[in-house]
Design a protein around this motif. Structure first.
Motif, PDB file in Angstrom:
ATOM      1  N   GLY A  72       0.789  -1.228   0.000  1.00  0.00           N
ATOM      2  CA  GLY A  72       0.000   0.000   0.000  1.00  0.00           C
ATOM      3  C   GLY A  72       0.821   1.276   0.000  1.00  0.00           C
ATOM      4  O   GLY A  72       0.482   2.238  -0.684  1.00  0.00           O
TER       5      GLY A  72
ATOM      6  N   GLN B  86      -5.651   1.727  -0.939  1.00  0.00           N
ATOM      7  CA  GLN B  86      -6.636   1.185   0.003  1.00  0.00           C
ATOM      8  C   GLN B  86      -6.624  -0.336  -0.061  1.00  0.00           C
ATOM      9  O   GLN B  86      -6.216  -0.914  -1.050  1.00  0.00           O
ATOM     10  CB  GLN B  86      -8.016   1.702  -0.353  1.00  0.00           C
ATOM     11  CG  GLN B  86      -8.088   3.206  -0.281  1.00  0.00           C
ATOM     12  CD  GLN B  86      -9.273   3.745  -1.020  1.00  0.00           C
ATOM     13  OE1 GLN B  86     -10.376   3.275  -0.856  1.00  0.00           O
ATOM     14  NE2 GLN B  86      -9.036   4.731  -1.855  1.00  0.00           N
ATOM     15  N   SER B  87      -7.107  -0.939   1.022  1.00  0.00           N
ATOM     16  CA  SER B  87      -7.049  -2.394   1.093  1.00  0.00           C
ATOM     17  C   SER B  87      -7.967  -3.012   0.041  1.00  0.00           C
ATOM     18  O   SER B  87      -9.129  -2.620  -0.106  1.00  0.00           O
ATOM     19  CB  SER B  87      -7.433  -2.820   2.505  1.00  0.00           C
ATOM     20  OG  SER B  87      -8.332  -3.881   2.452  1.00  0.00           O
ATOM     21  N   SER B  89      -9.214  -5.943   0.032  1.00  0.00           N
ATOM     22  CA  SER B  89     -10.321  -6.674   0.663  1.00  0.00           C
ATOM     23  C   SER B  89     -11.516  -5.766   0.898  1.00  0.00           C
ATOM     24  O   SER B  89     -12.665  -6.164   0.704  1.00  0.00           O
ATOM     25  CB  SER B  89      -9.881  -7.268   1.997  1.00  0.00           C
ATOM     26  OG  SER B  89      -8.744  -8.038   1.822  1.00  0.00           O
ATOM     27  N   TRP B 208     -11.281 -11.456   1.881  1.00  0.00           N
ATOM     28  CA  TRP B 208      -9.852 -11.759   1.884  1.00  0.00           C
ATOM     29  C   TRP B 208      -9.522 -12.802   0.813  1.00  0.00           C
ATOM     30  O   TRP B 208      -8.598 -12.630   0.016  1.00  0.00           O
ATOM     31  CB  TRP B 208      -9.459 -12.252   3.282  1.00  0.00           C
ATOM     32  CG  TRP B 208      -8.093 -12.823   3.349  1.00  0.00           C
ATOM     33  CD1 TRP B 208      -6.909 -12.133   3.375  1.00  0.00           C
ATOM     34  CD2 TRP B 208      -7.756 -14.220   3.346  1.00  0.00           C
ATOM     35  NE1 TRP B 208      -5.867 -13.018   3.390  1.00  0.00           N
ATOM     36  CE2 TRP B 208      -6.358 -14.290   3.384  1.00  0.00           C
ATOM     37  CE3 TRP B 208      -8.496 -15.395   3.329  1.00  0.00           C
ATOM     38  CZ2 TRP B 208      -5.685 -15.508   3.393  1.00  0.00           C
ATOM     39  CZ3 TRP B 208      -7.838 -16.600   3.338  1.00  0.00           C
ATOM     40  CH2 TRP B 208      -6.440 -16.654   3.367  1.00  0.00           C
TER      41      TRP B 208
END
Lengths: 206, 219
Positions: A72, B86-87, B89, B208
């Protein structure tokens, strides 16, 4: 130490080796132009640089750390524009720009998006759905992201494809401004482009 | 957060309303075909109602799974999602929730009306709707894993059904079982709690697993 460094990179597609022992290092304000015939692995190299593909051998470091472990933090510092521009047919130019920059972690207001599109020569077409725009105009919508994202490293795969000569000139100024501010660019292009600011390196793939 | 992903997918769905309506009409037609085929024997209809509605809901939610990631894959947006700070998931969770809002919620709202065709009692209708409300988000979340694994494959549509339908079996058993249990006077509480547990587990694990599958598919 250089900011972006690739060492001993090797790319294998199926049972064919596209390239091996590719080394380069990039510092602030430098441009790396990747040259090579069709199928020599330019796009593969660029996808490796963004972390979308894993090199068969070697590693890519950002400030001395492997990009694989940065994730990230690294993604926040780069902007990648590939062959596919990520422009949605059913959304308007301005929605496309606002959504793609939100995806890149920068939420922008309608006013700023308007200005960026205007700068890219799309004034008055902000509210048209992307499906009625021409190939070159869609490319401009994608490129407008470079104006608003404020990232350090731009990884551009054939950014000049489908652009007219005015837009090529615009891109040239954009790249020069970015390099002048200490940004870095890695790009492939078949067209000749004259960048006078900063140092230009060439990487030839065979 | 991934709120704007949900917003974007809903906006895209609004611009292509036909896709949403196809799923809903498929559900309505499949559920309505059974009383016509089986005949108006009320006791048989009452017994088979929960199973029929649930199987139709599984198939209807399968129908739109292919579209969950494929349009983003084809126009390059998915690459940008993988490169987002950003993630992934959370983005996937947003997309799965948007898929549920577009395909699952209309089915839930429609099910009491369709249940009347089978002469279900008010209690049974309530339990059926509650079980669908808890179960359909699980269908979207598990389906997202299958959609991510079959991304960019030829004939991915058939493959995704082979991958995902076996995983839907527990939801089908407890979803349809809830209505039967309440009709038998046992109360639907146990079945609904299990559906709730499936929902919580898939909320945590499915995004996930989907994110990992997407990274593999895109390499």
């Amino acid at each position: 130490m250089s900011i972006l460094q690739g060492s001993d990179l090797e790319c294998v597609r199926g049972d064919r080796r596209l390239f091996r022992d590719i080394n380069f290092s990039l510092n602030a304000g430098e441009l790396l132009q990747v040259h090579g015939p069709n199928g020599s692995g330019k796009t593969s190299l660029l996808r490796m640089l963004c972390g979308l593909a894993t090199p068969a051998h070697g590693k890519i470091c950002w400030h001395g750390t492997d990009i694989r472990s940065l994730k990230g933090d690294y993604y926040g510092a780069i902007t990648y524009l590939g062959h596919l521009s990520g422009v949605k047919d059913d959304l308007t130019a301005i929605e496309n720009l606002r959504i793609s920059s939100a995806l890149a972690g920068v939420e922008i207001e309608a006013k700023k998006a308007h200005e960026a599109l205007q700068h890219m020569g799309l004034g008055g077409r902000e509210l048209l759905p992307a499906k009625v725009l021409s190939q070159g105009q869609r490319r401009r919508v994608a490129l407008a992201r470079l104006l608003v994202c404020g990232t350090v490293l731009w990884i551009l795969d054939e950014p000049l494809a489908a652009l007219d000569s005015a837009a090529v000139k615009l891109m040239q100024t954009l790249l020069e401004q970015h390099l002048g501010k200490g940004g870095m660019v890695v790009m492939t292009t078949h067209q000749e482009i004259d960048i006078t600011t900063g140092a230009t390196q060439r990487l030839q793939l065979t | 957060m991934s709120l704007w992903v949900i917003q974007r997918d809903l906006l895209l769905a609004m611009r292509r309303r036909s896709d949403v309506l196809t799923t809903l009409f498929f559900f309505i037609i499949v559920v309505s075909l059974f009383p016509l085929g089986v005949g108006p024997e009320i006791n048989i209809l009452r017994t088979m109602a929960p199973g029929v509605v649930w199987v139709a809901a599984l198939l209807a939610s399968m129908l739109s799974l292919g579209r969950m990631f494929s349009s983003d894959y084809l126009d390059g947006t998915l690459e940008q999602m993988l490169l987002s700070p950003q993630s992934l998931s959370m983005l996937v969770l947003g997309k799965a929730l948007a898929h549920w809002l577009v395909t699952g919620v209309p089915l839930v709202l429609m099910s009491p009306v369709l249940g009347i065709q089978y002469d279900l009692s008010a209690d049974a209708l309530l339990v059926l709707t509650a079980s669908l409300l808890l179960g359909t988000p699980v269908l979207s979340l598990i389906g997202a894993i299958g959609a991510a694994l079959t991304l960019g494959l030829r004939g991915g549509g058939v493959l995704v059904s082979l991958l995902v339908l076996p995983l839907y079996i527990p939801i089908l058993i407890f979803g349809a079982g809830a209505v039967e249990a309440s009709a038998a006077g046992l109360g639907a509480g146990a079945h609904l709690s299990l559906l709730g547990a499936f929902l919580l587990a898939s909320l945590v694990l499915a995004p996930w697993a989907t994110a990992v599958s997407l990274r593999i598919s895109m390499e």
